[in-house]
Design an enzyme around this catalytic site. Structure first.
Site, short mmCIF file in Angstrom:
data_model
loop_
_atom_site.label_atom_id
_atom_site.label_comp_id
_atom_site.label_asym_id
_atom_site.label_seq_id
_atom_site.Cartn_x
_atom_site.Cartn_y
_atom_site.Cartn_z
CE LYS B 76 -3.93 2.05 2.72
NZ LYS B 76 -4.82 1.72 3.90
CB SER B 166 -8.08 3.59 2.94
OG SER B 166 -7.30 2.93 3.98
CB SER B 190 -8.18 0.59 5.94
OG SER B 190 -8.64 1.85 6.15
#
Lengths: 556, 521
Positions: B76, B166, B190
């Protein structure tokens, strides 16, 4: 880590070149003239409100109330929360780790040495050491505060409720040692900021982050002082304590010890007045002056029917005045928040309190720190007075001058001369010479053993006291030559040949009939004058005991 | 080959059935072919190939660095990667290249794993859709699989569904077979949320078990690096590698068991599964509820004890989560002032003007909104009413869990999300704040309490989209949690996207695909 620090340094340096901030601010970072203020107290800072006087002074009289906030840079190899080195005069941005530059994703890692330093300082100042203390974030935007917040200890500091005993000279001849105490509210660990250097000409601000993240102890002294001299004496004592602990080098001109003063005035017995905070003070002497100026200013304001504003003022050492700083403090809300990346700081009372699996070397154990406490200045002075029979004020000079006590004790160990007779040599002759050339004790060209040898020559009657002074001068000028060498080379040995002395005495007596007459009439003091004349003849080499005896014999 | 698990592909590499460079090229190809998903912000092609070559020579010498040697992974874009841009999907950091690796990234590299690239996300991880980043939204790979299109008649280019967030890019990367594992971050769900919506396994370890050093923070007291894989066993392998004390992160703790340890021998009859009644929340879809009951029944039938439990403070959790989240956000974002790094505005009339325009230009509305409210909560006059109260409630929530786990419950079984993935066009009808409150409802209490949780895909919905269920365990019982998750995985038979008429490779060379499938058998 070193390599990476360099990388960030280069990065920051490039950026700095582009920063242009059109924001004139007072520069806090002048390097001041090297004035080694040792003996504090200034002509204007005669403390009027000593306790005895206070009681006598009229109750309607306004008096000063002074509290201090002191930031002491912890003397450690590395910073409070990062592994980068601490150094004063390194090239800009060369001592900056990723964390110091607040690179995203970096986390604080507490430096155990700094905690030990704070605990040790707390113990030396008779504080209660909190077994659990907490870190908080204090937010404000400033170019030299890279993270946008400072990690500090707002809610629960590492040490609280201590006291500092300090002394100053008072009394009519200012030779009386007065002992006072100021309460220490707390000692908290926090990060130092970087430095902003404002280039007004080019409307630029350059940022140096070498100092960013260096460990500070913030010491808060309660408003227990009443004038500049007291504050300066308290700071000087604190400085000595920190230096003997080794927790702070205490050099005010290098910013290792920074003092802000909270000053107000009131009538004794009435509530405290509105206070101002005086900043930008970088020597003990300026501290005393700034505070006394501020007290007088506030008294003046009130006497003219005005009111004192709660504001921050800067001390201007050139004019000796305090001037209002553009004050954003009143509007600031620091939005304190617990620092989530640091667990509570736990220290343990003793080894028995350690939880299973935790070793003493991994944590801070108060008892172990206590055992390492060195002899503190107050204790040293008492011991000096007790064991050497010297005066308290001499003990102050010995302790307050860095290295002088060790010097004195080294001389005493090596000479046959009584300590009470050595003290004058050390505090007057040696110190006087050092001051004159702005040298520290460790730079003295005359070593303790060289001085001891000189004193022994005098003590054993080989030279007179005036010759001893003469030899001392010579030793100072040409280091390496021993007292004995100088005495021999210049033939300064005491003349104790009775026949020769008798001749000289006779000549003096013969050529000064009036004095002889006066002496015979009972004016005993005249003998000293005659002795002086004999010494003059012998260039100070005559044995004074012998001379006196001969003179008395001749004139009687 | 691309749809294998870590254990399988690791074996294939060691047996020489495929070389690391071949594997890396395949993944790079697939990344190119699935570009429309927008899963990656940066693809580290050159570096990946270089790492793959190094892995290759190690494997040829029979000296692999570890189980992951030569295996592609994705990270990420809020984990720092040395010399590779790390943007947090924000204009603020769009050109920011960190000088160091996050501890978790370094640990994977130390195993010889090959970093393919940095994955897309919501800006600074603030969101639950992966729709609010500076580089555009992430598309859910299942939007292009035949079940969804067959069931809904959806047009791929307009009716695509979101990944959740996310960490949507990481979930999409693993689901679309461009990486075998991906790192996400989990602050309020997330990692688990997109894991559930993308049909992959998503593990949020116990707070403190895995280092946060190098993870650009959202909420320091809740952030945990998350692990996204295609199987529970893979997640266990990766956890074993990542966990452990890190001197650079003072909130890490010693791991309770040795990293290489296999999940313990496990008898489901010894397990007590708690079903928290408060998770029957408004908005829970019928299908998700059905899945939840179905899996609870599976446990019961297999002899596990299944009982209803109560976590009475759950309802207050999301509000308090947001207060604490915003407060820490306000603080954490203070460093982005354009001075040392990041976006700097051209406005330089004063320091303040430069700060404010840099920050205004650098952050999106969501980030600015959270900074504003966070600062409000921290004001002297509000601190007690908001921050302190929220912390008190946080403690009550943690105690709810403690209480349940001390009453003999081993794991809690809950839905991960209210429903399957929403269409992007529907999801964006509501603002980020509303969506975050809805989407994190089942996931954020775990972050408030610092507990481990895992989302396991269990079935496809009637729309042909994945549904995931969440297991929550007591602190540091990550291993046990994984064992229970594995038990579910083995019984539900969740399909691979590969078997679902995946048209993600829209310009795909069918020959290659077939060959891959053959070698996978």
């Amino acid at each position: 880590m070193a390599a990476s620090s360099v990388a960030v340094g280069a990065l920051l340096y490039n950026i700095n070149k582009q920063i242009s901030l059109l924001y004139p601010k007072a520069s806090f970072h002048h390097i001041h003239n090297r004035c080694l203020v040792r003996r504090i107290g200034t002509s204007v800072s005669q403390c009027k409100s000593q306790p005895q006087l206070k009681r006598k002074s009229a109750p309607h009289e306004l008096v000063g109330v002074v509290g201090l906030e002191i930031h002491a840079q912890i003397h450690s190899n590395t910073k409070l929360f990062s592994g980068s080195q601490v150094g004063f005069a390194a090239p800009p941005n060369s001592l900056v780790s990723f964390f110091d530059a607040s690179l995203p994703g970096t986390l604080p890692v507490l430096n155990r040495r700094c905690v030990e330093a704070a605990v040790m300082t707390g113990l030396a100042l008779n504080c209660i050491i909190n077994k659990k203390s907490l870190f908080d974030r204090k937010h404000y935007f400033y170019a030299d505060l890279p993270a946008g917040y400072q990690i500090t200890q707002q809610r629960r500091p590492v040490a609280v409720d201590g006291a500092l005993t300090y002394s100053l000279l008072g009394g009519q001849k200012r030779s009386q040692v007065l002992s006072k105490t100021v309460r220490i509210k707390q000692i908290q660990l926090e990060q130092d900021s970087g430095k902003s250097l404002h280039d007004d000409q080019r409307s630029q601000t350059l940022i140096d982050l070498n100092r960013a993240g260096v460990a500070l102890m913030e010491l808060v002294m309660e408003p227990d002082m009443s004038c500049g001299e007291e504050a300066a004496a308290a700071v000087r004592e604190l400085q000595l304590i920190l230096q003997s602990l080794g927790t702070c080098q205490g050099n005010m001109s290098e910013g290792q010890l920074r003092v802000d003063a909270n000053v107000s005035v009131h009538r004794p017995g009435e509530p405290l007045g509105v206070r101002t905070e005086v900043k930008n003070i970088n020597s003990a002497r300026y501290l005393a002056r700034a505070i006394d100026y501020e007290i007088q200013r506030q008294i003046g304001v009130l006497e003219r029917g005005g009111t004192v504003q709660n504001e921050t003022r800067a001390y201007d050492s050139k004019s000796g005045h305090t001037i209002p700083m553009r004050d954003k403090e009143g509007l600031q809300d620091y939005r304190f928040m617990p620092e989530p990346n640091l667990p509570p700081l736990t220290v343990y009372e003793d080894d028995k309190a350690l939880p299973a699996g935790i070793e003493a070397r991994q944590v801070v154990v108060v008892e172990r720190v206590r055992l390492r406490l060195p002899e503190l200045p107050g204790v040293k002075r008492d011991r000096l007075v007790r064991s050497y029979g010297i005066l308290p004020e001499h003990s102050f000079t010995l302790v307050n001058e860095d290295g002088l006590m060790d010097y004195f004790e080294a001389v005493v160990r090596e000479t046959k001369k009584e300590p009470r007779k050595v003290i004058g040599w050390v505090t007057n002759d040696l110190l006087g010479h050092l001051k004159q050339q702005d040298l520290s004790v460790s730079q003295s060209p005359v070593s303790p053993s060289a001085l001891a040898e000189l004193l022994d020559l005098q003590e054993t009657g080989h030279i007179s006291s005036s010759v001893a002074k003469q030899v001392f001068q010579e030793m100072w000028r040409s280091p390496g030559r021993t007292a004995l060498q100088i005495v021999q080379e210049q033939d300064l040995g005491l003349v104790s040949d009775t026949a020769e002395l008798r001749n000289i005495c006779q000549r003096v007596v013969d050529s000064h009939p009036e004095q002889v007459q006066a002496f015979r009439n009972g004016n005993r003091k005249v003998l000293n004058k005659l002795m002086g004349l004999v010494q003059k003849e012998t260039k100070g080499r005559a044995d004074p005991v012998l001379v006196r005896a001969i003179l008395e014999e001749i004139t009687s | 080959m691309l749809s294998l698990t870590i254990r399988e592909v690791s074996l294939a590499l060691r047996e020489g059935r495929i070389s690391p460079t071949e594997l890396c090229r395949k993944c790079l190809n697939r990344i190119k072919k699935t570009q429309h998903l927008n899963a990656y912000i940066t693809v580290a092609e050159e570096l990946a190939l270089k790492q793959a070559q190094e892995a290759e020579s190690r494997l040829l010498q029979g000296a692999p660095k570890g189980l992951l040697d030569g295996i592609p992974f994705a990270v990420k874009d809020n984990f720092c990667t040395e010399n590779i841009k790390t943007t947090c999907a924000s204009r603020m950091l769009k050109d920011y290249t960190p000088p160091y690796n996050a501890t978790v990234v370094q640990k994977l590299l130390d195993q010889g794993a090959v970093l393919m690239g940095k994955t897309n996300m919501d800006e600074f991880a603030m969101g639950a859709g992966s729709t609010d980043g500076a580089f555009g939204p992430v598309r859910n790979p299942w939007s292009y699989a035949s079940p969804y299109r067959a069931q809904t008649g959806a047009e791929p280019d307009s009716d695509w569904v979101i990944t959740g967030g996310s960490s949507g890019g990481s979930a999409a990367a693993v689901a679309s077979l461009t990486s075998y594992l991906a790192l996400g971050s989990d602050t309020g769900g997330s990692t688990r949320n997109p894991g559930a919506l993308c049909g992959v396994v998503a593990l949020k370890p116990t707070y403190g078990l895995v280092s946060r050093h190098g993870l650009i923070p959202l909420v320091n007291s809740m952030d945990v690096p998350g692990i996204i894989t295609r199987s529970v066993d893979d997640a266990a392998i990766v956890l074993g590698i990542l966990q452990g004390l890190d001197i650079r992160d003072s909130t890490t703790i010693h791991c309770p068991s040795s990293p290489t340890e296999q999940p313990e021998v496990f008898d489901v009859r010894n397990v007590c599964v708690g079903i928290p009644k408060e998770y029957h929340a408004p908005g829970l879809s019928q299908e998700t509820l059905t899945q939840w009951s179905h899996v609870a029944d599976l446990f019961e039938k297999a002899g596990a004890r299944v009982k209803q439990v109560s976590l009475p403070h759950t309802q207050h959790s999301i509000v308090c989560y947001h207060v604490l989240c915003h407060a820490e956000v306000a603080s954490n974002m203070a460093r982005f002032d354009g001075l040392e790094y990041g976006h700097r505005s051209a406005v330089d009339s004063s320091t303040e003007a430069m700060y404010s325009t840099s920050r205004h230009e650098g952050f999106n509305d969501v980030v600015r909104g959270r900074i504003l409210s966070g600062n409000y909560f921290l004001l002297r006059q509000n601190y007690e009413h908001y921050f302190v109260k929220a912390q008190q409630v946080r403690r009550l929530i943690a105690e709810d869990f403690k209480h349940v786990f001390s009453s003999g419950v081993d794991v809690l079984l809950t839905p991960t999300t209210l429903a399957d993935a929403a269409r992007h066009s529907d999801f964006t009808q509501e603002d980020n704040r509303t969506r975050s409150a809805q989407e994190d409802i089942f996931t954020q209490p775990v972050n408030m309490a610092g507990l481990p949780a895992i989302s396991v895909p269990t079935a496809l919905s009637s729309r042909g989209l994945p549904i995931g269920l969440q297991l929550i365990g007591p602190a540091l019982q990550d291993r046990k949690l994984i064992s229970v998750a594995q038990w579910i995985e083995q019984r539900v038979g969740f399909p691979s996207i590969r078997d679902q008429g995946d048209t993600n490779e829209r310009r795909s060379n069918t020959g290659v695909t077939e060959r891959e499938q053959t070698s996978a058998v």
